[in-house]
Every structure is written in C-alpha cells, then in structure tokens.
Design an enzyme around this catalytic site. Structure first.
Site, short mmCIF file in Angstrom:
data_model
loop_
_atom_site.label_atom_id
_atom_site.label_comp_id
_atom_site.label_asym_id
_atom_site.label_seq_id
_atom_site.Cartn_x
_atom_site.Cartn_y
_atom_site.Cartn_z
N CYS A 111 1.26 -1.51 0.12
CA CYS A 111 -0.06 -0.13 -0.21
C CYS A 111 1.30 0.75 -0.27
CB CYS A 111 -0.47 0.30 1.24
SG CYS A 111 -2.40 1.71 1.09
N GLY A 168 -3.97 -2.75 0.99
CA GLY A 168 -4.38 -2.14 -0.31
C GLY A 168 -5.14 -0.84 -0.56
N GLU A 169 -4.90 0.62 -1.28
CA GLU A 169 -6.00 0.99 -0.91
C GLU A 169 -6.91 1.12 -2.28
OE1 GLU A 169 -9.46 3.77 -1.40
OE2 GLU A 169 -8.01 4.23 0.63
N SER A 200 -13.35 -0.07 2.01
CA SER A 200 -13.46 0.28 3.25
C SER A 200 -11.96 1.84 1.87
CB SER A 200 -12.18 -0.53 3.92
OG SER A 200 -11.25 0.08 4.56
N SER A 222 -12.10 4.96 5.91
CA SER A 222 -11.34 4.92 7.47
C SER A 222 -11.10 6.00 7.74
CB SER A 222 -9.81 4.43 6.21
OG SER A 222 -10.22 3.14 6.40
N HIS A 224 -10.26 7.96 11.73
CA HIS A 224 -9.48 7.46 12.75
C HIS A 224 -8.98 8.52 13.16
CE1 HIS A 224 -9.28 3.45 10.86
NE2 HIS A 224 -8.35 3.43 9.55
N ASN A 298 -5.06 -2.77 18.76
CA ASN A 298 -4.45 -3.88 19.49
C ASN A 298 -3.30 -4.37 19.09
OD1 ASN A 298 -6.22 -6.14 20.49
ND2 ASN A 298 -6.47 -6.88 18.00
N CYS A 341 -4.12 -7.25 8.54
CA CYS A 341 -3.07 -7.09 7.02
C CYS A 341 -2.10 -6.89 7.11
CB CYS A 341 -4.26 -7.05 5.75
SG CYS A 341 -5.73 -8.15 5.34
#
Length: 349
Positions: A111, A168-169, A200, A222, A224, A298, A341
C-alpha cells in the site's frame, strides 16, 4: 496466455465468440465453470467437447492465487497468506459469523498510503491486483472452507459478505475494483449481492463519485481522526485530501432508503480516544447518513501506538450516542493470529 479470471462477463463473451468461434450459450457454461463451480482445469468442463477444451488450454489459463501459509485463530478467524503468479504475497482473512463467513479482500500488493498505525503501509506499494487476483481470493477462501466441511458443494457459499479492507487502497485500483464488483452478483457465478459488499477507503473524492454513480457498493471510510491536524499526523498521505472536501463529497454520495455510509475509527490509546475527540467526531459527521464502527487498536510489536483502555472505548461510544450518532464497538477477531493485514506477510519476509 490470458487468465480467464481476469475477464468480465462481456470480455469472456468476446473471447468465446470471437477467439473461440463458439456460440454464445458457451459463455454462460464457461462462466459457471470458472466462478460457481470453481474449476481450474479445462479437462473438467464436461459439457464441452474435447477439441474445445484443448483449444482453450492452448491459449488461456485459469490461475488462482496459491496458499503459502495458513493461520487459524481460536475464535475461528482464518488468515491466508497467498502467493500470486509472480511470487508476490498478499493476505486475505475469513471472519466467522454464525454459520457463514465474511471475507476481507486485498486490492494491491502492499500500500502506498503509509498510515502510521498500519503494517501494510510499512511494506510499501508494489503493484495493483488484477480482477482475477482480487476475486481469486474468494475462490480460494470458499474452497478452503468447503474442504473443512463448512457449507456444502450444492448449497449456498460459506462466504456471505465481502469487505475490500485488506492490503492496499481500493480506490487507487479503481478499474479492477469496479470490474470485480460488476462480476460478483451474477447468479451463475459467485452470486454475492452488492448489498453484501463494502469498499474500505481513506477517501478520494473523485473516485468516490465514480463509485457512487455505479451503485455497486457502499464505502466504509477509514477516518481515524476527527480533525485535519490529527489526521495529518497519523495518516499523512490520506490527509492530503482536506477533511472538509471529503465530507462534502460524502454528503453528496447517493444512498438508497435505509442505507448509511460507514466510518471506521481506530482508537489509539492516548492519541484519538478522548471524549473531546468524540465530541469533535460527532460534530464532523452527518448523524442522519452515517454509522461509526469503533475499533480498539491491538498493540503491535514495533509500532509506536498502544491499545486504548476498555473503559475509555465504551465511554467514547456512549459519548457518540449522546450526540445522536449511531456507533458500535466492532468485535475484535483473530487477535491471537495478528489478523490485521500486513503482519503475516511481514513475518514471512
């Protein structure tokens, strides 16, 4: 030779009629063998003559990604490291829910976005996946589950939902993304409805407008971070698109009745998880058009972030509720196998 999995239905029709000089009814037969029955050898296509099968084998292939490594979680999550025809590695994840699975698909090898909290971003970008490599993950995942006795060969597929949320995007591989979304719902193929597919993305307005016009899938953004400044710190390349521009684009994204745009919000301990951040997020989004998935980070070895406190995560969710925002804490799956991922590929390399 051409990989037949890289052809849309219309392209497969041209291959059958123009290259093979066959009648059009062969198109549906061939499409069904490829996608519904998951055949990888032309000799197994028993309703086609031997001469035709040999001719196809001489000019085309049916190439699936190969399984390089498998990790299975205690909660039933399965992570597959897949090797492509050129040796490149990608990941796909099978996530159990009741008697069916959702699958997380990769769209690129690596990515280019370089988000600070993402393992895939650390690996860098290598290349886009073809349509056959994107949907080939579904074929591999379905066969893996069927071989384990999940579902039956004549029943519905054990894979019920697809999320383009792997490596990836997706919007930076827009052509192959749209080709795969166009191919998914055909009844004589994978037969996965557009209602069960989600893309996504960090959010690129021009590509989002194209996706919206196709009505092939809904986006999951995404996000965030609730401000431009914070987003630029943790997602520097994504933040090149100003938040106000992204929000304006999403306000115009076409939705059917009862549909909503999903926002993914990864809670990083001490970074974006305060109640003030929740207030800013509630102010940013249109509560009538969106829902927010909250994901507790996580902690990962080698990454500069820590997991948020559980009580803080719940307080963040309740604060959004207080503002009238639909929000859910997403169930954490596959933590014991590092299901995010990029981790398995990084370990392998």
């Amino acid at each position: 030779m051409i990989n037949l999995l890289d052809l849309t239905y219309d392209e497969l029709e041209a291959f059958v009629v123009e290259d093979l000089k066959q009648p059009r009814f062969r198109v549906d037969q061939l499409f069904q063998w490829l996608w519904q029955k998951g055949v990888r050898d032309f000799s197994d296509m028993t309703n086609m003559g031997k001469a035709l099968r040999e001719k196809m084998a001489g000019i085309a292939t049916i190439t699936w990604p190969g399984i390089a490594k498998v990790q299975e979680s205690r909660d039933g999550t399965v992570k597959l490291l897949l090797r492509l025809h050129d040796g490149k590695l990608i990941e796909t994840v099978l996530i159990p829910f009741k008697d069916r699975f959702s699958q997380c698909l990769s769209t690129q090898v690596g990515c280019a976005m370089g988000c600070k909290f993402c393992n895939t971003g650390l690996l860098g970008f290598e290349r886009n996946l073809t349509m056959g490599e994107i949907l080939g993950q579904v074929l591999v995942g379905r066969k893996f589950l069927l071989d384990k006795g999940v579902g039956g060969p004549d029943g519905p597929s054990p894979i019920r939902n697809l999320v383009y949320m792997g490596m990836g995007e997706p919007l930076l591989n827009l052509d192959n993304l749209l080709r795969s979304l166009e191919t998914l719902p055909r009844e004589n193929g994978l037969s996965i409805s557009w209602r069960r597919s989600m893309v996504s993305t960090v959010g690129f307005p021009e590509q989002l407008r194209i996706l919206g016009k196709t009505e092939l899938a809904l986006p999951a953004i995404s996000l965030h971070a609730p401000t431009q400044e914070l987003r630029a710190q943790i997602m520097p390349k994504a933040a090149r698109v100003p938040l106000d521009e992204l929000m304006q684009c999403l306000a115009e994204f076409p939705l059917r009745p009862r549909e909503r745009i999903t926002f993914e919000y990864l809670l990083l301990g001490g970074v974006n998880d305060s109640l003030n951040h929740a207030d800013q997020l509630a102010k940013l989004v249109d509560k009538n058009r969106v829902k927010v998935n909250l994901i507790a980070y996580n902690a990962t070895e080698g990454m500069p972030f820590s997991a948020p406190d559980r009580d803080q995560v719940e307080a963040f969710e309740k604060r959004l509720w207080h503002h009238g925002v639909t929000a859910f804490i997403r169930r954490s799956m596959g933590a014991d196998i590092k299901a995010a991922c990029g981790q398995l590929k990084a370990d392998e390399q």
